[in-house]
Design a protein around this motif. Structure first.
Motif, PDB file in Angstrom:
ATOM      1  N   ARG A 284       2.431   1.037  -1.371  1.00 47.43           N
ATOM      2  CA  ARG A 284       1.511   0.681  -2.260  1.00 47.43           C
ATOM      3  C   ARG A 284       1.925  -0.798  -3.110  1.00 47.43           C
ATOM      4  NH1 ARG A 284       2.258   4.125  -7.724  1.00 47.43           N
ATOM      5  NH2 ARG A 284       1.100   2.356  -8.727  1.00 47.43           N
ATOM      6  N   GLN A 285       0.854  -1.610  -3.556  1.00 49.61           N
ATOM      7  CA  GLN A 285       1.389  -2.774  -4.274  1.00 49.61           C
ATOM      8  C   GLN A 285       1.927  -2.594  -5.614  1.00 49.61           C
ATOM      9  OE1 GLN A 285      -2.371  -5.057  -5.149  1.00 49.61           O
ATOM     10  NE2 GLN A 285      -2.198  -5.874  -3.071  1.00 49.61           N
ATOM     11  N   THR A 293       1.704   1.183 -13.587  1.00 47.43           N
ATOM     12  CA  THR A 293       2.879   0.963 -12.518  1.00 47.43           C
ATOM     13  C   THR A 293       3.802   0.121 -13.006  1.00 47.43           C
ATOM     14  OG1 THR A 293       0.961   1.042 -11.050  1.00 47.43           O
ATOM     15  CG2 THR A 293       2.882  -0.411 -10.314  1.00 47.43           C
TER      16      THR A 293
END
Length: 409
Positions: A284-285, A293
């Motif tokens: 994932r980014q 995040t």
């Protein structure tokens, strides 16, 4: 009296979500281009135009043909009535209106995508500044020693957020392409790169939580004889690989307290130690506009940073046998016991030199510990080979002939 060290800045995610002043994002991106920090977007514009033309003449041509055919059919059915002429006029102008609508939608979407990209860079730059870091929009072929940075082509890292204290840390997204033509695939990764104090053996922690049906999601596979089982529950969360002969060194580095930090904070991430770097990987980014995040990534790095000081004391004893300093010491002490010269006299002939056994090896890793041995992923290759063989046989009509022979007669 010494003044206390300044407290680290508090985590500030407001720039990721607060409103952007009108025109600020566009002005920021233009300044990036003028300063050379962002490559010109002419290539992206050309690609967008080419794709738009292809879509327009591909989809648009088919749609116009269908519309024209429908209106021609209706006009033919209504031949002789007063409304047939009206349908003919509408049918002549409708394809033009349809193509105009497609162009308008394409322009609106392109403008919104461009603005969205500008706002993303603006927000990430302000977020980096608010947290004592810096922002780099793009870096082609970063050349880091991690396993994902030397694969494929068109390698680039984007949206890099870098911090220098207490040690260098970089958050970013990395992409590369493999294959060509219809088989061309783009691989996307999020990564965190942390600079260590000394080079360490190549160690990989393959997180079990993100493995697939075919095993690890990492782009490299390693010989099973390099896997090391650690105490406690660590094996439930990670498969640890270290070079053969470095098992004791891995146990020195991964003490119970460090293992607990990785389990509690990084169990969803793959980890690689190579040279004097530690990398955290995910599919994932990492560099996003999502405050959750960033809060998670900051907590992971913060939990690990204070443990890296223990690793700075590690030395590879194998280098003691090839250290230039020790070789010079040994060369300066004649091995003359058989020649009748006492060893004490030999030692006195080299003043101010400590005994060789007290010398610590220099920072570094012996050649056999610098890289893990990779293996061929045979299960995946076998599965792919079976599918390819099935496709070849089906295209050759073997299955049809076989079924015809079984049920035809």
């Amino acid at each position: 009296m010494t003044s206390p060290a300044p407290a680290p800045p508090a985590f500030d995610a407001r720039p990721l979500v607060e409103p952007v002043p009108p025109g600020a994002a566009h002005a920021f991106v233009q300044e990036l281009k003028r300063s050379g920090r962002l490559p010109s977007g002419s290539a992206a514009v050309i690609v967008f135009v080419v794709v738009g033309i292809v879509v327009l003449f591909g989809f648009g041509t088919v749609a116009v043909s269908l519309i024209t055919a429908v209106f021609a059919t209706i006009a033919s059915a209504m031949a002789g009535s007063g409304e047939a002429a009206g349908f003919g006029i509408v049918g002549a102008f409708l394809p033009v209106l349809f193509i105009g609508a497609i162009v308008t939608v394409a322009v609106v979407v392109g403008v919104r995508l461009a603005r969205s990209g500008e706002e993303r860079m603006y927000r990430l730059d302000r977020f980096a500044r608010a947290n004592g870091m810096s922002y780099v929009p793009r870096f082609d072929d970063p050349g880091l020693p991690g396993m994902i940075f030397s694969l494929g082509s068109s390698r680039n890292a984007t949206d890099l957020v870098r911090g220098e204290r207490p040690r260098f840390v970089e958050f970013g997204n990395h992409a590369y392409t493999t294959g060509s033509g219809k088989n061309k695939t783009t691989h996307n990764w999020g990564y965190v790169a942390v600079k260590l104090d000394v080079p360490l053996p190549n160690i990989v922690l393959d997180a079990t939580s993100n493995n697939s049906l075919f095993g690890s999601n990492l782009p490299a596979s390693f010989d099973k004889d390099q896997r090391l089982s650690l105490e406690g529950d660590f094996d439930r969360y990670f498969d640890l690989y270290c070079p053969a002969g470095y098992e004791t060194d891995a146990l020195y580095l991964f003490t119970p307290d460090i293992m607990a930090r990785f389990i509690d904070h990084a169990a969803a991430l793959d980890v690689e130690i190579v040279d004097d770097w530690l990398f955290l990987y995910s599919r994932r980014q990492f560099s996003t506009l999502d405050p959750a995040t960033w809060a998670w990534l900051f907590s992971v790095v913060g939990a690990l940073l204070d443990k890296f000081a223990q690793w700075a004391r590690w030395r590879d004893d194998r280098l003691a046998h090839s250290s230039p300093v020790q070789d010079a010491v040994v060369a300066g002490i004649p091995q003359t016991a058989g020649a009748g010269i006492p060893s004490t006299a030999a030692a006195q002939s080299v003043p101010f030199v400590a005994p060789p056994q007290s010398l610590r090896p220099p920072p570094g890793v012996a050649p056999q510990g610098r890289r893990l041995r990779q293996r061929v992923p045979w299960p995946a290759i076998v599965v792919i080979a079976v599918f390819v063989l099935f496709w070849i046989l089906s295209q050759a009509g073997v299955f049809g002939a076989l079924l015809g022979g079984l049920f035809g007669g």
